[in-house]
Enzyme design. Structure first.
Site, mmCIF file in Angstrom:
data_model
loop_
_atom_site.group_PDB
_atom_site.id
_atom_site.type_symbol
_atom_site.label_atom_id
_atom_site.label_comp_id
_atom_site.label_asym_id
_atom_site.label_seq_id
_atom_site.Cartn_x
_atom_site.Cartn_y
_atom_site.Cartn_z
ATOM 1 N N ARG B 48 -27.137 -66.453 -26.404
ATOM 2 C CA ARG B 48 -26.743 -67.083 -27.665
ATOM 3 C C ARG B 48 -27.576 -68.320 -27.975
ATOM 4 O O ARG B 48 -27.643 -68.757 -29.121
ATOM 5 C CB ARG B 48 -25.249 -67.433 -27.647
ATOM 6 C CG ARG B 48 -24.318 -66.262 -27.932
ATOM 7 C CD ARG B 48 -24.235 -65.239 -26.814
ATOM 8 N NE ARG B 48 -23.527 -65.675 -25.627
ATOM 9 C CZ ARG B 48 -23.619 -65.084 -24.434
ATOM 10 N NH1 ARG B 48 -24.407 -64.056 -24.254
ATOM 11 N NH2 ARG B 48 -22.928 -65.544 -23.411
ATOM 12 N N CYS B 78 -15.334 -66.573 -26.733
ATOM 13 C CA CYS B 78 -16.550 -67.328 -26.385
ATOM 14 C C CYS B 78 -16.813 -68.272 -27.544
ATOM 15 O O CYS B 78 -17.089 -67.819 -28.664
ATOM 16 C CB CYS B 78 -17.736 -66.398 -26.180
ATOM 17 S SG CYS B 78 -19.296 -67.309 -25.992
ATOM 18 N N THR B 80 -19.284 -70.592 -27.976
ATOM 19 C CA THR B 80 -20.695 -70.699 -28.375
ATOM 20 C C THR B 80 -21.081 -69.580 -29.342
ATOM 21 O O THR B 80 -21.788 -69.811 -30.323
ATOM 22 C CB THR B 80 -21.605 -70.636 -27.131
ATOM 23 O OG1 THR B 80 -21.076 -71.504 -26.130
ATOM 24 C CG2 THR B 80 -23.019 -71.047 -27.470
ATOM 25 N N THR B 119 -20.738 -76.064 -24.455
ATOM 26 C CA THR B 119 -22.199 -75.926 -24.393
ATOM 27 C C THR B 119 -22.786 -76.680 -25.599
ATOM 28 O O THR B 119 -22.049 -77.018 -26.535
ATOM 29 C CB THR B 119 -22.587 -74.440 -24.506
ATOM 30 O OG1 THR B 119 -22.224 -73.985 -25.824
ATOM 31 C CG2 THR B 119 -21.870 -73.595 -23.457
ATOM 32 N N LYS B 156 -20.214 -68.229 -13.901
ATOM 33 C CA LYS B 156 -20.738 -66.899 -14.236
ATOM 34 C C LYS B 156 -21.308 -66.204 -13.004
ATOM 35 O O LYS B 156 -21.432 -64.991 -12.960
ATOM 36 C CB LYS B 156 -21.799 -67.019 -15.330
ATOM 37 C CG LYS B 156 -21.195 -67.387 -16.697
ATOM 38 C CD LYS B 156 -22.287 -67.641 -17.719
ATOM 39 C CE LYS B 156 -21.750 -68.116 -19.054
ATOM 40 N NZ LYS B 156 -21.023 -67.100 -19.811
ATOM 41 N N CYS B 187 -14.994 -74.149 -24.082
ATOM 42 C CA CYS B 187 -15.826 -73.108 -23.477
ATOM 43 C C CYS B 187 -14.840 -72.291 -22.645
ATOM 44 O O CYS B 187 -14.008 -72.866 -21.926
ATOM 45 C CB CYS B 187 -16.899 -73.749 -22.601
ATOM 46 S SG CYS B 187 -17.920 -72.561 -21.715
#
Lengths: 219, 219
Positions: B48, B78, B80, B119, B156, B187
């Protein structure tokens, strides 16, 4: 990498636990290492015990939709619903059979008599799958089968407390007392209440087996 | 009851946690009381930050496929990726905007200055959404922003240990020290490391807010 299609929602919590298991079993250092999963978490699939024909029709439609959406391999984290494996296979995709894979995995440790924690419908499927592996099946008594169903329906209502855990452990112990050299967690609600440490003999968890085979098939 | 379509996989663990949250927030005594969810858990959505155009195209395709498969309301756990809300809305279904809903929820407690754990892309979206609510945004310092990204990429990769939890708590505390009267977990990896108890001011978790709004929209 193949896209995994999941026929889920039977029950919803078991499906989410299964999805987490697939991720846990995937070697990954970032998002992109994980398998793409299309999941139809459908808690309104007609009752697999009381409305088998309607259930089969719905599961067949779900499989066809998952295929249309791009799924390449199908799996269903519900043992009982495997009575409708034929309707799912009719969609034309490879379908990983949880019951067959679990019966095979339970035999690996060398057990000749295996106890099964499953619904009546699931038990019937395991009877066939274990016989095909030459393994004798140890069943819950009728009273314990009724207790098992109570505990499973409790999980579906969100009840996963220490009392439910103790009940599931007792049921597993009853199977061991009846001669089981291994136990199959043959219902995807079982691992929400029972760990390998809780039983004196090896526990083969059908959700874990299915997740492992799915990862191997899609990676 | 409406069918919820979920654009997921960014990241995979955050999506599964979100699905569990939707179930936990649904009043249910059995499977059939739960919402049907079609989830496309796609960990291969282009980056992204570095490939925004490709990401937008993929997310638009995912939205269209979810609609074709029967989804009636869309959501995406999500923050972002909400930069591509337009591409998702183009599929023609109602799309619940996680950033807008979270900014609104953070204001409810009366906070005038709110710190955001997000982010860089997510921060830019929250800047707009909080301004629209008349709330001042407290940002992470540049060094803390870099540390935040390290922690998120750790999640992640499966790293959710005590060290990562301590790092996330430190980042939240830095925002409080900078004058934040509330914190937004902006986030979906944040709630995997940070609980409300970990922060001295109210924590508004975007995944929790989105799950709550989804349940209200679909039930």
């Amino acid at each position: 990498m193949k896209i995994l299609g999941v026929l889920g929602g039977m029950g919803p919590a078991a499906t989410v636990a299964f999805l987490a298991r697939v991720q846990a079993l995937t070697p990954a250092t970032g998002d992109e290492d994980h398998i793409r999963v299309l999941a139809d978490i459908n808690p309104q699939v007609p009752n697999r015990h009381t409305q088998p024909e309607a259930a089969g029709r719905t599961l067949g439609e779900m499989a066809a939709r998952l295929k249309a959406a791009g799924a390449e391999v199908l799996a269903m984290p519900c043992n009982t619903a495997h009575a409708h494996a034929g309707a799912i296979r009719a969609a034309g995709l490879p379908f990983i059979d949880m019951v067959v894979e679990t019966a095979r995995a339970a035999k690996v440790g060398g057990a000749r008599r295996v106890g099964v924690l499953a619904t009546p419908g699931g038990e019937a499927l395991y009877a066939g799958a274990l016989a095909a592996e030459g393994v004798e099946m140890v069943r819950l008594s009728e009273a314990d089968q009724a207790r098992f169903m109570m505990v499973v329906f409790g999980v579906k209502a969100g009840d996963v407390g220490p009392e439910q855990r103790a009940a599931m452990r007792d049921l597993a112990e009853a199977l061991v007392a009846a001669g089981a050299q291994g136990i199959i967690g043959g219902c995807t609600e079982v691992p929400l209440l029972l760990d390998a440490d809780d039983v004196a003999v090896p526990l083969t968890d059908s959700a874990e087996v299915l997740a492992r085979v799915c990862v191997a098939a899609c990676l």
